[in-house]
Design an enzyme around this catalytic site. Structure first.
Site, PDB file in Angstrom:
ATOM      1  CG  ASP A   8      -5.585 -10.104  -6.185  1.00 28.04           C
ATOM      2  OD1 ASP A   8      -6.730  -9.665  -5.966  1.00 28.04           O
ATOM      3  OD2 ASP A   8      -5.357 -11.253  -6.621  1.00 28.04           O
ATOM      4  CG  LEU A   9      -2.447  -2.210  -5.230  1.00 27.89           C
ATOM      5  CD1 LEU A   9      -2.335  -1.737  -6.667  1.00 27.89           C
ATOM      6  CD2 LEU A   9      -3.103  -1.142  -4.374  1.00 27.89           C
ATOM      7  CG  ASP A  10       1.155  -3.209  -3.544  1.00 23.77           C
ATOM      8  OD1 ASP A  10       1.506  -2.751  -4.645  1.00 23.77           O
ATOM      9  OD2 ASP A  10       0.860  -2.500  -2.582  1.00 23.77           O
ATOM     10  CD  GLU A  11      -1.282  -9.985  -2.125  1.00 22.93           C
ATOM     11  OE1 GLU A  11      -0.453 -10.897  -2.297  1.00 22.93           O
ATOM     12  OE2 GLU A  11      -1.764  -9.698  -1.021  1.00 22.93           O
TER      13      GLU A  11
ATOM     14  N   GLY B 139       0.806  -1.214   0.000  1.00 22.80           N
ATOM     15  CA  GLY B 139       0.000   0.000   0.000  1.00 22.80           C
ATOM     16  C   GLY B 139       0.835   1.257   0.000  1.00 22.80           C
TER      17      GLY B 139
END
Lengths: 250, 250, 250, 250
Positions: free
Chosen positions: D192-195, D167
């Site tokens: 999926d953000l940052d995943e 984040g």
């Protein structure tokens, strides 16, 4: 405040940074005020003002990556430096100097004209009130006469983990020796080639898969970062000389 | 399966591990089955069985940290090695050998008795069916005659980032040169001292605050880990020799 | 002498080591002599004597590598620590304690007997005049009541690069996430699991070739070294607490 | 030739590079020639030609260091990439694009116009035959619709050691947590953000002396290098996707 005691050489090193807000002694009176104490201690000392940027002349030959790194950091303004001129023995990197609108001077050097060219270079440096010279992959050896004009003020980047692979072509040497790690070293220039006080070093892991060209490519990233860190420490007056070694208050 | 092509030396290196479950050729027939293809390719080759542990003799002098590291890893059983004997030119580390219930032999060496002592050592190694010798900070130089009995099978740990600081007292040399990083190197032993093919290297950052004693302390951790990794690669037959260099299939 | 100013929290941190040779105030008079100045400054302070070793109790479960590392360093005597007792919830590592002739106490813990067992442990710690507790891969969570008896004196090793992979099975989590680097973290224990002030961290590079078992094997070396460094800094009184962070004067 | 067997997922990964000199099948016939074998094996496969450069669109917001790094490497020509256009939601870095004479397009994004702006961006990417999108500190989240148009072809740089500090504002998070090491992570972008699958990570050591601003400064060097390495691996087709993980044949 940083402090170091060299118990072998019996020397005490000290760096202190303070805020002048509400300080009773004005900036112009600091040296006079401190001198008596310094004399009593037999100290070698200097006072620098944070607002004053270090004036750096970059010497470069044909590779531009180290120059590029320094120019970019100047532009970012997170280093207290300005680069009023670039000197080279070739004209290859002139376009980069032009883009950054920094005067670029070519001084072709050969064994015959070297003393004369160095004299001209020194004049130019003096006129431009240069504090520090950074050899950003500059492929000429400076004369002892030149070096002694800027004691502790000439920074070089050597593309090996000194003292391993001194001299020419360190990546080829590293490839042939079959090392598993290569390095880069930034140091002050003294009369003894590749023997000056080391400011910063770093390394990168390699393997049998890497050719000499791969070492050059990987080493370039290392050279840039190591030189940039050394210039940062120097520009922030975080480096103190201790014989052939340095104290770096990082 | 690992592969490497040395395009300069025109050599092809290959390591393959496979499961014998459901394999039609029995283990005892593998060499015969593979030989014709190997001959056709002009290959140098070896077949090892995973169940068979490498038999290692550790040579040590007075420092026990590298020996301790190897014994601990043997005990953990995550290395395919066994250590049936420890040889030393001193008796200092005997208690550690005793604790691990490993036969410990002392062979004091001086210029006069060296040939004879080495002969006795070689006998002992042969009787014990030793595959590999690990010099875990062993402070004697082995003779050429000794070394040629175990080609590519003697592993040393040198407490510097070779080729920097060859020879004696590298930590003192590093302190005096004022480097910002120290290293350790594990390599195969050849007749040329500190010049054998490098298996593994690693480094640790130091600073002006570190005394020679600090370098020794920090270097100890490095030596242990670097030697242990080299022995691991060797024991798993992941290291192939390529002239004075190694291929490490990690 | 080390100094740090936290300009945000407006706190000044200071560590000074000096030689008592020729010092006019006797050791026994130091605290009285310094107290007035400390009070004037509103300082939190402590005086430690170099000769006095830190008394450490090691808590361990079934993995012995971290315990082994600490015992070996005590034996080397380059750490100012002594380890008068080892506590465990299992008897697996008793042989190692026996070899080093250190009393070994087993306290099996379950939800029902935990308060009582912890009381017994605390009694034992008190009788042995323990300064610091090191959790060397101890697989039980200590209660808040236990922790508050040793504020800033319980050191844990977590086998991940915190705050990544908190909680159980971090190597499995790392494998599944596909990270390219794994780490280990040594921190002071507080009521918030895995959230205490970090003393030391380090990492090792991994790749797609590494299985969960390889991560465990590589991580073990990291855990040992990171915990050992943290204990060293703590035992030399180089760590000062600053809220949920540490100042480490390395 | 590189190979990897995922014994858990029962998948076999393979990358082979060969010289077409004297090869009997012409380049245009390779796919047809290989297809039958690939079908038999149930393989997912691709053939790339070394001469063909990857066409990259760089998305950027206000920070220019990552963009600068990519432009410099394109100029050096040691990466097989070309950068035919730069997109941004601001006009801040236009001068840098102009210097390199690369078309620069501004698409201001807000919640209302996002679908429309993304459509325009996608049109522009298609017209320019873009292979890969690099988010060089691009501060907007791409929609799922956008991402699915470039599966495994959008590379992001996150300024933390993922999965730590996901984040916003990871340097501030790192400062507040008091970690001793910071990192940067380059990964493929998924919904999926940052995943997304991690391509490359690296770290730099910090200390209590570093302010949030120091972390940002140190982190910048890391971000540049980590992103550049990831783009290099990707452009050389050295990265294979394995679920939410990557195989990097380095």
């Amino acid at each position: 405040m940083h402090e170091h005691v060299d118990t072998i050489e019996k020397t005490f090193f000290f760096r202190v940074v303070w805020d002048m807000d509400g300080f009773r002694i004005p900036p112009s009176g600091l040296e006079e005020a401190f001198a008596p104490l310094a004399n009593e201690l037999g100290a070698t000392w200097k006072i620098h003002f944070k607002g004053r940027k270090l004036r750096i002349a970059v010497f470069v030959s044909k590779y531009e990556h180290c120059l590029q790194e320094l120019l970019w950091r100047q532009r970012l303004a997170d280093y207290p430096v300005e680069i009023p001129l670039i000197l080279s023995n070739h004209s290859d990197v002139k376009p980069m100097a032009d883009y950054h609108r920094i005067p670029f001077h070519v001084f072709p050097v050969n064994p015959d004209n070297k003393p004369e060219q160095e004299r001209k270079e020194l004049d130019l440096l003096e006129i431009n009130e240069i504090d520090t010279i950074v050899l950003a992959r500059y492929m000429q050896v400076l004369s002892a006469q030149f070096i002694e004009k800027y004691p502790g003020q000439i920074i070089n980047i050597h593309h090996s983990f000194l003292p391993a692979f001194m001299g020419g072509n360190p990546y080829k040497q590293a490839y042939e020796r079959g090392v598993k790690i290569i390095g880069a070293t930034s140091h002050y220039v003294t009369e003894d080639l590749d023997e000056g006080p080391i400011i910063e070093q770093d390394i990168v892991r390699i393997s049998h898969r890497d050719t000499t060209e791969d070492l050059i490519r990987k080493g370039r990233d290392l050279e840039r970062i190591v030189l940039a860190r050394a210039v940062y420490f120097h520009a922030e007056h975080r480096v103190l000389l201790n014989g052939r070694k340095t104290i770096v208050f990082d």
